[in-house]
Design an enzyme around this catalytic site. Structure first.
Site, PDB file in Angstrom:
ATOM      1  N   THR A  13       0.769  -1.217  -0.128  1.00  0.00           N
ATOM      2  CA  THR A  13       0.088   0.039   0.076  1.00  0.00           C
ATOM      3  C   THR A  13       0.928   1.230   0.018  1.00  0.00           C
ATOM      4  OG1 THR A  13      -0.151   0.066   2.424  1.00  0.00           O
ATOM      5  CG2 THR A  13      -2.121  -0.888   1.293  1.00  0.00           C
TER       6      THR A  13
ATOM      7  N   HIS B 283       9.542   2.647   8.806  1.00  0.00           N
ATOM      8  CA  HIS B 283       9.360   1.532   9.986  1.00  0.00           C
ATOM      9  C   HIS B 283       8.017   1.938  10.650  1.00  0.00           C
ATOM     10  CE1 HIS B 283      10.207  -1.356  12.952  1.00  0.00           C
ATOM     11  NE2 HIS B 283       9.904  -0.445  13.772  1.00  0.00           N
TER      12      HIS B 283
ATOM     13  N   ASN C 129      13.961   3.692   4.531  1.00  0.00           N
ATOM     14  CA  ASN C 129      13.104   2.813   4.843  1.00  0.00           C
ATOM     15  C   ASN C 129      11.868   3.295   5.680  1.00  0.00           C
ATOM     16  OD1 ASN C 129      12.052   0.125   5.529  1.00  0.00           O
ATOM     17  ND2 ASN C 129      13.016   0.284   7.672  1.00  0.00           N
TER      18      ASN C 129
ATOM     19  N   LYS D  12      13.334  -8.087   4.492  1.00  0.00           N
ATOM     20  CA  LYS D  12      14.577  -8.817   4.549  1.00  0.00           C
ATOM     21  C   LYS D  12      15.839  -8.015   4.747  1.00  0.00           C
ATOM     22  CE  LYS D  12      17.172 -12.098   1.724  1.00  0.00           C
ATOM     23  NZ  LYS D  12      18.406 -11.737   2.676  1.00  0.00           N
TER      24      LYS D  12
HETATM   25  C1  GRF Z   1       4.299  -0.638   6.717  1.00  0.00           C
HETATM   26  O1  GRF Z   1       3.504  -0.852   8.003  1.00  0.00           O
HETATM   27  C2  GRF Z   1       5.837  -0.355   6.839  1.00  0.00           C
HETATM   28  O2  GRF Z   1       5.942   0.582   7.851  1.00  0.00           O
HETATM   29  C3  GRF Z   1       6.394  -1.766   7.080  1.00  0.00           C
HETATM   30  O3  GRF Z   1       5.626  -2.570   6.410  1.00  0.00           O
HETATM   31  C4  GRF Z   1       4.365  -2.244   6.406  1.00  0.00           C
HETATM   32  C5  GRF Z   1       4.145  -2.266   4.964  1.00  0.00           C
HETATM   33  O4  GRF Z   1       2.872  -1.976   4.560  1.00  0.00           O
HETATM   34  N1  GRF Z   1       7.785  -1.464   7.022  1.00  0.00           N
HETATM   35  P1  GRF Z   1       2.615  -2.078   3.081  1.00  0.00           P
HETATM   36  O5  GRF Z   1       3.035  -3.243   2.305  1.00  0.00           O
HETATM   37  O6  GRF Z   1       3.162  -0.750   2.152  1.00  0.00           O
HETATM   38  O7  GRF Z   1       0.810  -1.943   2.837  1.00  0.00           O
END
Ligand code: GRF
Length: 213
Positions: free
Chosen positions: A13, A109, A107, A91
């Site tokens: 998403t 998080h 990234n 990963k």
């Molecule tokens: C998000 O919460 C991101 O912060 C984390 O993994 C999730 C990914 O969600 N690292 P999406 O695949 O972008 O819906």
């Protein structure tokens, strides 16, 4: 036009919001490829719908970290991206890879780092009883979720929250945060200098923290 490669492992998403932001002209860059370490990542369908080339480097075929990284590097050598965005990429990348792309590797998080690095952040936030939670966009270094913080988005935690409701609130805030920050990076307004994040003068007055009700 600058080039972005997005790394995913799942839903995608954040990928979708970033691509839309670029397509609508709010970010002077193009997502030129999506790399997934899982062939069944649902986010690959988003890339396909948006006609973005996908590259699958199946983690099961490359259990040795350096081998996985090497294959990805070969693809990147061809694509020559300006930015690598890890958006739900589950990963770990090796130290050599991270060093090579230092300052270009970003990234998102789902916690207010340095609280709750690693997995299950929403569950751990609820267990800890924190009243505020959120997400962090940061430059990647060789340690897990420990690179220089660029910006954070903050959401309230309510007494009735479950992992699902909290996760949904944070994710929605992520969708706002990530494209904006990537766009500022593309404009050269956010850079990494010797491990320190440098902000353009125009941003210094503004907090790099966003609050969503
Ligand atoms: C998000 O919460 C991101 O912060 C984390 O993994 C999730 C990914 O969600 N690292 P999406 O695949 O972008 O819906």
């Amino acid at each position: 036009m600058q080039k972005i490669v997005v790394f995913i492992s799942g839903r995608g998403t954040n990928l979708s919001y970033l691509v839309d932001f670029c397509e609508r002209g709010f970010c002077a860059a193009k997502v030129v490829a999506v790399i997934s370490d899982r062939p069944d990542a649902p986010g690959l369908n988003i890339a396909l719908q948006k006609k973005i080339p996908i590259i699958v480097v199946d983690r099961r075929l490359y259990p040795v970290c350096e081998a996985f990284d090497y294959i990805v590097e070969q693809k990147l050598d061809i694509l020559q991206p300006n930015w690598l965005v890890l958006a739900g990429f589950m990963k770990r990348l090796g130290a050599r890879f991270v060093k090579k792309y230092e300052g270009k590797l970003i990234n998102i998080h789902p916690s207010l780092l340095p609280s709750f690095p690693g997995l299950d952040t929403h569950h751990r936030a609820l267990l800890a009883g924190v009243k505020w939670h959120g997400a962090t966009v940061h430059f990647v270094n060789e340690e897990l979720d420990a690179g220089s913080i660029i910006a954070q988005t903050v959401v309230p935690v309510y007494l009735h929250d479950t992992v699902d409701t909290l996760q949904a609130r944070v994710l929605s805030a992520e969708h706002n945060l990530l494209p904006k920050i990537i766009s500022l990076c593309v404009e050269g307004k956010i850079t990494l200098d010797n491990g320190d994040v440098k902000y353009d003068r125009s941003l210094i007055e503004n907090s790099m923290s966003y609050y969503y009700e």
